[in-house]
Enzyme design. Structure first.
Site, PDB file in Angstrom:
ATOM      1  N   TYR A  62       0.732  -1.177  -0.001  1.00  0.00           N
ATOM      2  CA  TYR A  62       0.079  -0.038   0.159  1.00  0.00           C
ATOM      3  C   TYR A  62       0.689   1.196   0.155  1.00  0.00           C
ATOM      4  CZ  TYR A  62      -5.142   0.059  -0.158  1.00  0.00           C
ATOM      5  OH  TYR A  62      -6.396   0.069  -0.394  1.00  0.00           O
ATOM      6  N   LYS A 237      -3.013   0.181 -24.948  1.00  0.00           N
ATOM      7  CA  LYS A 237      -3.257   0.001 -26.213  1.00  0.00           C
ATOM      8  C   LYS A 237      -2.095  -0.034 -26.884  1.00  0.00           C
ATOM      9  CE  LYS A 237      -7.810   1.956 -24.659  1.00  0.00           C
ATOM     10  NZ  LYS A 237      -8.799   3.097 -24.929  1.00  0.00           N
TER      11      LYS A 237
HETATM   12  C1  LIG Z   1      -9.737   3.477 -24.287  1.00  0.00           C
HETATM   13  C2  LIG Z   1     -10.012   4.932 -23.867  1.00  0.00           C
HETATM   14  C3  LIG Z   1     -10.281   5.446 -22.778  1.00  0.00           C
HETATM   15  C4  LIG Z   1     -10.648   4.618 -21.468  1.00  0.00           C
HETATM   16  O1  LIG Z   1      -9.788   3.672 -20.932  1.00  0.00           O
HETATM   17  P1  LIG Z   1     -10.215   2.557 -20.086  1.00  0.00           P
HETATM   18  O2  LIG Z   1      -8.781   2.145 -19.692  1.00  0.00           O
HETATM   19  O3  LIG Z   1     -10.954   1.509 -20.897  1.00  0.00           O
HETATM   20  O4  LIG Z   1     -11.014   2.968 -18.966  1.00  0.00           O
HETATM   21  C5  LIG Z   1     -10.604   6.868 -22.536  1.00  0.00           C
HETATM   22  N1  LIG Z   1     -10.291   7.661 -23.689  1.00  0.00           N
HETATM   23  C6  LIG Z   1     -10.216   6.965 -25.014  1.00  0.00           C
HETATM   24  C7  LIG Z   1      -9.815   8.012 -26.062  1.00  0.00           C
HETATM   25  C8  LIG Z   1      -9.845   5.859 -25.023  1.00  0.00           C
HETATM   26  O5  LIG Z   1      -9.689   5.050 -26.256  1.00  0.00           O
END
Ligand SMILES: *Cc1c(COP(=O)(O)O)cnc(C)c1O
Length: 428
Positions: A62, A237
């Site tokens: 933590y 991503k």
């Molecule tokens: C994927 C995405 C998010 C959100 O991400 P999470 O990790 O799924 O909450 C926010 N903004 C954009 C433009 C995204 O492509």
């Protein structure tokens, strides 16, 4: 489902003994990720090193607060881990400040609201059906319920962002925050144009580069620096890190950003994720990541060309980045039907609205595809005509309800992919 020697599932010795049921599911998922062509543009394969970092004992700790300013003792190692991630983020993106604690992209964006707006304030973002994200002020999201979301879109013909509309809305509505970036935007984001509008109306510009962060890091998409006040991104991503997020900013906004993330919105940071972010950023700083980012774009362009040659309508006519949005209206196959058929053919995509979609969001006209994952496996532009052929054959099979054809494609896909072991999965 075919199996092949190149995709030996990782073994999980402790898990297999303690919870064979769960271990079997993980194994099945590894096999699925090995054997299928994953075209969802927000997904990727992390390296074995990133995967290992997420499975470390750092998760036991933590650490509310920030390095050197924690509310818990025993931070000798954690402080160094987080500092490493922060410094690497600053170097990779050329920013003055980085916060690596947001749990994911949506909480990161919510922290931006908390830092720069009050409930009920106006925010300007891209409409979800035009390619924006839920958290950019769309109605069903907390951001659209607790703030006054005003939304811009794209031009009907070109499907490019309508900057006249953005400027007019900004002047008229005087938003506290302007969001740019999206989830289904196949073209380069003009950060300079957004920056100019934001400065004119005194709004904070948040560049949400969740989808394109890896392309920005690798020099395959222009950087939002110095145009944006705040940069929000996921790390999982195109950046090819663990599921997580970062908020980056000028030094002048550092305090507001940090206070919003903790104690404003979150408790303890996920230190194992922070560690994996640090590893991913080290990978992103390597020359080979520049090659990766450019290969992602080259593959997307080649795939778009091959689809156009097969008579497919692409939103905006093509792509500048990792993503292609296919409008299936002229093929007489709804997006959802196509996506489900492609899944049975071993090609994983998502159905998606297209701008000005006459169909409903849960049953839209398009599918969204992208090249980050297949590029991580080493597929090059020479393979994109074949990928386009598989998509085309699958869509045609979907129209005819030809399950046998889909099964044949599934076999072809697995056979080709056996020659392209995925990072983190195969014994590569
Ligand atoms: C994927 C995405 C998010 C959100 O991400 P999470 O990790 O799924 O909450 C926010 N903004 C954009 C433009 C995204 O492509």
């Amino acid at each position: 489902m075919s199996t092949h020697p190149m995709s030996q599932p990782l073994s999980h010795p402790a898990l297999s003994v303690a919870d064979p049921e769960l271990a079997a599911l993980v194994g099945a998922e590894e096999q699925l990720q090995a054997d299928t062509l994953r075209l969802i543009p927000s997904e990727n394969y992390v390296s074995a090193a990133v995967l290992e970092a997420t499975g470390t004992v750092l998760q036991n700790k933590y650490s509310e607060g920030y390095a050197g300013r924690r509310y818990y003792e025993g931070q000798q190692n954690i402080d160094l881990v987080e500092t490493l991630a922060v410094e690497r983020a600053k170097a990779v993106f050329g920013v003055e400040h980085a916060n690596v604690q947001p749990y994911s992209g949506s909480p990161a964006n919510l922290a931006a609201y908390l830092a720069f707006a009050e409930p009920g304030d106006t925010v300007l973002g891209m409409a979800l059906p035009m390619g924006g994200h839920l958290t950019h002020g769309w109605g069903v999201s907390a951001t659209g319920r607790w703030f006054r979301g005003v939304q811009y879109g794209v031009r009907p013909g070109s499907a490019l962002i309508d900057f006249d509309e953005v400027r007019d809305l900004a002047r008229k509505e005087r938003p506290k925050i302007i969001f740019c970036g999206g989830t289904a935007v196949p073209r380069t984001i003009d950060f300079a144009a957004f920056g100019e509008i934001a400065r004119e109306v005194g709004a904070v510009l948040v560049a949400d580069i969740a989808h394109i962060a890896g392309l920005v890091a690798g020099g395959a998409h222009p950087s939002p620096v110095p145009h944006a006040d705040v940069i929000s991104t996921t790390t999982h991503k195109t950046l090819r890190g663990p599921r997580g997020a970062m908020l980056m900013s000028r030094a002048s906004h550092a305090k507001a950003v940090d206070k919003a993330v903790f104690p404003g919105l979150q408790g303890g940071p996920h230190n194992h994720t922070t560690a994996a972010i640090a590893v991913a950023l080290r990978e992103a700083a390597a020359p080979s990541f520049r090659d990766y980012a450019h290969a992602v774009v080259a593959n997307a362009k080649a795939l778009a060309e091959a689809l156009l040659a097969r008579g497919y309508d692409l939103v905006s006519g093509g792509t500048d980045n990792h993503l292609v949005l296919i409008d299936l209206t002229s093929k007489d196959v709804p997006g959802k039907v196509a996506a489900k058929a492609l899944d049975r053919a071993g090609i994983v995509v998502n159905y998606n609205t297209v701008p000005f979609d006459p169909r409903k969001p849960f049953d839209p006209s398009g599918i969204r595809i992208g090249t980050p994952s297949l590029t991580s496996r080493g597929l090059g532009t020479d393979r994109m005509p074949l990928v386009a052929e598989w998509i085309d054959r699958s869509v045609q099979a979907a129209a005819k309800g030809d399950e046998d054809a889909l099964a044949v494609i599934r076999g072809e896909v697995a056979e080709l992919l056996a020659g392209y072991p995925a990072p983190g999965l195969a014994t590569d």
